[in-house]
Design an enzyme around this catalytic site. Structure first.
Site, PDB file in Angstrom:
ATOM      1  N   LEU A  86      43.675  99.844  33.758  1.00 16.15           N
ATOM      2  CA  LEU A  86      44.561  99.382  34.581  1.00 16.15           C
ATOM      3  C   LEU A  86      45.974  99.436  34.145  1.00 16.15           C
ATOM      4  O   LEU A  86      46.125  99.031  32.813  1.00 16.15           O
ATOM      5  CB  LEU A  86      44.237  97.709  35.030  1.00 16.15           C
ATOM      6  CG  LEU A  86      42.679  97.606  35.693  1.00 16.15           C
ATOM      7  CD1 LEU A  86      42.475  96.100  35.689  1.00 16.15           C
ATOM      8  CD2 LEU A  86      42.761  98.310  37.088  1.00 16.15           C
ATOM      9  N   HIS A  93      49.876  93.766  42.027  1.00 11.50           N
ATOM     10  CA  HIS A  93      48.390  94.418  42.250  1.00 11.50           C
ATOM     11  C   HIS A  93      47.837  94.397  40.914  1.00 11.50           C
ATOM     12  O   HIS A  93      46.520  94.228  40.884  1.00 11.50           O
ATOM     13  CB  HIS A  93      48.670  95.745  42.638  1.00 11.50           C
ATOM     14  CG  HIS A  93      47.408  96.557  43.186  1.00 11.50           C
ATOM     15  ND1 HIS A  93      46.781  97.530  42.435  1.00 11.50           N
ATOM     16  CD2 HIS A  93      46.611  96.368  44.193  1.00 11.50           C
ATOM     17  CE1 HIS A  93      45.783  98.291  42.912  1.00 11.50           C
ATOM     18  NE2 HIS A  93      45.565  97.044  43.910  1.00 11.50           N
TER      19      HIS A  93
END
Length: 167
Positions: A86, A93
């Site tokens: 990520l 988000h």
């Protein structure tokens, strides 16, 4: 200054007999591929047989917890390594996914009573992710997949169904 790895365990662990699943996201494929390669290589160095390693691919990190849960529920594996990347962008988000995936993996591990190795990189930049996958030649950093595999063998030997150890 970054310090790598968790240090050597007090005991040498032999992965022969362990069944290991690697559940990985495909998002950020270049980084993921390096991490999976590092993990598989280390698993083999520690005695895990080719036929005892299964690699399961899912679209992104958000999908990893369900795949890990189903994988452990199959009762075919002693330990699962969850690998995702990520990278923070300009929206929230990143925070939602990182927190959801982290909490879910911990809950699954406790519910299934099997080790889940947390191999989710949460980086502020793509460069940080490349460094942690051992892909930034300028810094010659360490591939974290290697550490996750070492942790998987140790935890699998200590807490897996077919635990084996040697000194």
């Amino acid at each position: 200054m970054a310090i790598k790895g968790v240090g050597a365990p007090d005991q040498v662990y032999d992965g022969n007999g362990l069944r290991v699943a690697i559940v990985h996201a495909r998002w950020n494929a270049k980084i993921i591929d390096a991490l999976v390669t590092g993990a598989v290589g280390r698993l083999k160095e520690l005695g895990v047989l080719d036929e005892s390693i299964e690699i399961i691919s899912v679209p992104g990190s958000y999908e990893i917890p369900l795949a890990v849960q189903k994988t452990l529920a199959s009762q075919r594996f002693d330990v699962v390594i969850a690998i995702g990347v990520l990278i923070k962008g300009s929206t929230v988000h990143f925070e939602y996914i990182a927190e959801s995936v982290t909490r879910s993996l911990m809950q699954i591990q406790l519910k299934e009573n099997k080790p889940v190795i947390y191999g989710i990189l949460t980086c502020l930049t793509e460069l940080q992710a490349l460094e942690r996958a051992g892909l930034d030649e300028a810094k010659a950093m360490h591939n974290h997949g290697i550490d996750w595999a070492s942790a998987a063998v140790e935890m699998g030997c200590k807490f897996g169904d077919k635990a084996t150890t040697s000194s």
